[in-house]
Scaffold this motif. Structure first.
Motif, short mmCIF file in Angstrom:
data_model
loop_
_atom_site.label_atom_id
_atom_site.label_comp_id
_atom_site.label_asym_id
_atom_site.label_seq_id
_atom_site.Cartn_x
_atom_site.Cartn_y
_atom_site.Cartn_z
N ILE A 45 0.84 -1.19 0.00
CA ILE A 45 0.00 0.00 0.00
C ILE A 45 0.88 1.24 0.00
O ILE A 45 1.87 1.33 0.73
CB ILE A 45 -0.92 0.00 1.23
N LEU A 46 0.53 2.23 -0.82
CA LEU A 46 1.24 3.49 -0.83
C LEU A 46 0.86 4.28 0.42
O LEU A 46 -0.24 4.80 0.53
CB LEU A 46 0.89 4.28 -2.09
N GLN A 47 1.79 4.36 1.35
CA GLN A 47 1.54 5.06 2.60
C GLN A 47 1.85 6.55 2.50
O GLN A 47 1.17 7.37 3.12
CB GLN A 47 2.38 4.44 3.73
N LEU A 48 2.88 6.90 1.73
CA LEU A 48 3.28 8.31 1.64
C LEU A 48 3.90 8.58 0.28
O LEU A 48 4.79 7.84 -0.16
CB LEU A 48 4.28 8.65 2.74
N LEU A 77 -4.51 12.40 -8.83
CA LEU A 77 -4.41 11.00 -9.21
C LEU A 77 -4.60 10.07 -8.01
O LEU A 77 -5.14 8.97 -8.16
CB LEU A 77 -3.06 10.72 -9.86
N LEU A 78 -4.18 10.52 -6.84
CA LEU A 78 -4.34 9.70 -5.64
C LEU A 78 -5.67 9.95 -4.94
O LEU A 78 -6.16 9.08 -4.22
CB LEU A 78 -3.20 9.97 -4.65
N HIS A 91 -5.16 5.19 -10.01
CA HIS A 91 -4.15 5.31 -8.97
C HIS A 91 -4.76 5.73 -7.63
O HIS A 91 -4.02 6.11 -6.71
CB HIS A 91 -3.08 6.33 -9.39
N TYR A 92 -6.07 5.70 -7.55
CA TYR A 92 -6.79 6.16 -6.35
C TYR A 92 -6.26 5.46 -5.09
O TYR A 92 -6.27 4.24 -4.98
CB TYR A 92 -8.27 5.86 -6.52
N SER A 93 -5.78 6.28 -4.16
CA SER A 93 -5.23 5.77 -2.90
C SER A 93 -5.72 6.66 -1.77
O SER A 93 -5.00 7.56 -1.31
CB SER A 93 -3.69 5.76 -2.95
N PRO A 94 -6.95 6.45 -1.31
CA PRO A 94 -7.56 7.38 -0.35
C PRO A 94 -6.83 7.47 0.98
O PRO A 94 -6.94 8.49 1.67
CB PRO A 94 -8.97 6.80 -0.16
#
Length: 317
Positions: free
Chosen positions: A151-154, A188-189, A196-199
């Motif tokens: 998971i993309l954290q930052l 994009l996030l 690339h949705y990363s809420p």
């Protein structure tokens, strides 16, 4: 991806996975196999050459410092591109950011007897966070094993040095377009319709570092050309980056002002009163951070994380 091609009808192929071989009888000409390797969550740094060069521990690169700080906590990915501005990065950003829609549909291996699938099932047992139906938590308080889900954290965004070059420079990017590009990366996030949705991803926008005008002028003269960078231009782009971050309600770190303050303090301790003195103590060639400059940036990132997301400061190493 593993692929095997034959032009003479049915054949067999041996595929090595995790030190074990699997035989597959094939009739088609090509086999495509994809798998996801267990990994930690991600901290990504997106930027230009000041990011690309920051992997070098010999130069105290700030990305290498982040990797050491988050070892066994997160995978720190350097996505710095030398010579790029925000607009040229925008052209490739789809291949840089994780595609969350694809990740949710990916498979580990073609059957549950494959070695990697067994590893994946074991990791899922060890780390329930790998189940995407479970909300990601931070930090790894009970164990430090990687999971299946990364998971993309930052996301840290650091641009402006190339964008702010003079108008005749090939890398110049108008300041309004620079602002639109930064907003695009953020969107994009944040946009549910984005692949690339990363809420849950945190976003930090960093202003570009200072420019050492004297060194830039010296280098331009030695090359019989005109300077392409000026500190007052970069300062304008730094202010625009803060404006974009505030409008998008994301965190920012003002590296430009931080370095100006450090340089001013440094100048108090040297005999010269020349206002151009001091920058070379933090820059290699007037634009790229040296070890001292990288130390400033890493400290700023650390303090910004601690202030805004204290849960991201590792409890253990």
């Amino acid at each position: 991806m593993i692929a095997y091609t034959t032009h003479n009808g049915p054949s067999s192929v041996f595929i090595e996975l995790g030190g074990q071989f699997m035989r597959r009888d094939v009739a088609a000409t090509t086999i495509n196999m994809t798998y996801t390797y267990p990994s930690y969550d991600i901290l990504m740094v997106l930027g230009d050459s000041n990011t690309q060069f920051a992997n070098d521990p010999a130069k105290n690169g700030f990305v290498s410092q982040l990797a050491e700080f988050y070892q066994r906590q997160m995978d720190v990915l350097n996505r710095g591109f030398r010579g790029y501005n925000t607009s040229s990065t925008r052209e490739i950003i789809g291949s840089v950011l994780p595609k969350t829609s694809v990740a949710q549909d990916s498979t580990v291996a073609p059957d549950d007897q494959a070695p990697l699938f067994k590893v994946a099932k074991r990791q899922l047992q060890l780390n329930p966070r790998a189940d995407k139906t479970t909300k990601a938590l931070w930090p790894y308080q009970k164990q430090n094993y990687p999971g299946i889900s990364n998971i993309l954290q930052l996301l840290i965004i650091l641009f402006g040095t190339n964008d702010s070059r003079v108008e005749w420079s090939e890398a110049y990017n108008p300041i309004d377009q620079y602002a639109k590009d930064l907003q695009y990366f953020i969107t994009l996030l944040q946009d549910p319709d984005s692949e690339h949705y990363s809420p849950d991803a945190r976003i930090m926008v960093i202003t570009p570092p200072v420019v050492g005008d004297r060194k830039i002028q010296e280098l331009a003269k030695s090359r019989n050309t005109e300077p392409e960078w000026y500190n007052n231009r970069t300062q304008t782009y730094a202010a625009k980056a803060i404006e974009v971050a505030k409008a998008a309600n994301v965190v920012y770190a003002d590296l430009h002002t931080e370095m100006e303050d450090v340089v001013a303090e440094y100048r108090k301790n040297i005999s010269s009163t020349d206002v151009l003195d001091g920058y070379d103590n933090y820059l290699i060639d007037g634009i790229h951070l040296n070890a001292n400059g990288s130390a400033i940036l890493f400290g700023l990132i650390h303090d910004t994380i601690a202030k805004n997301w204290p849960e991201m400061i590792p409890l253990t190493s």
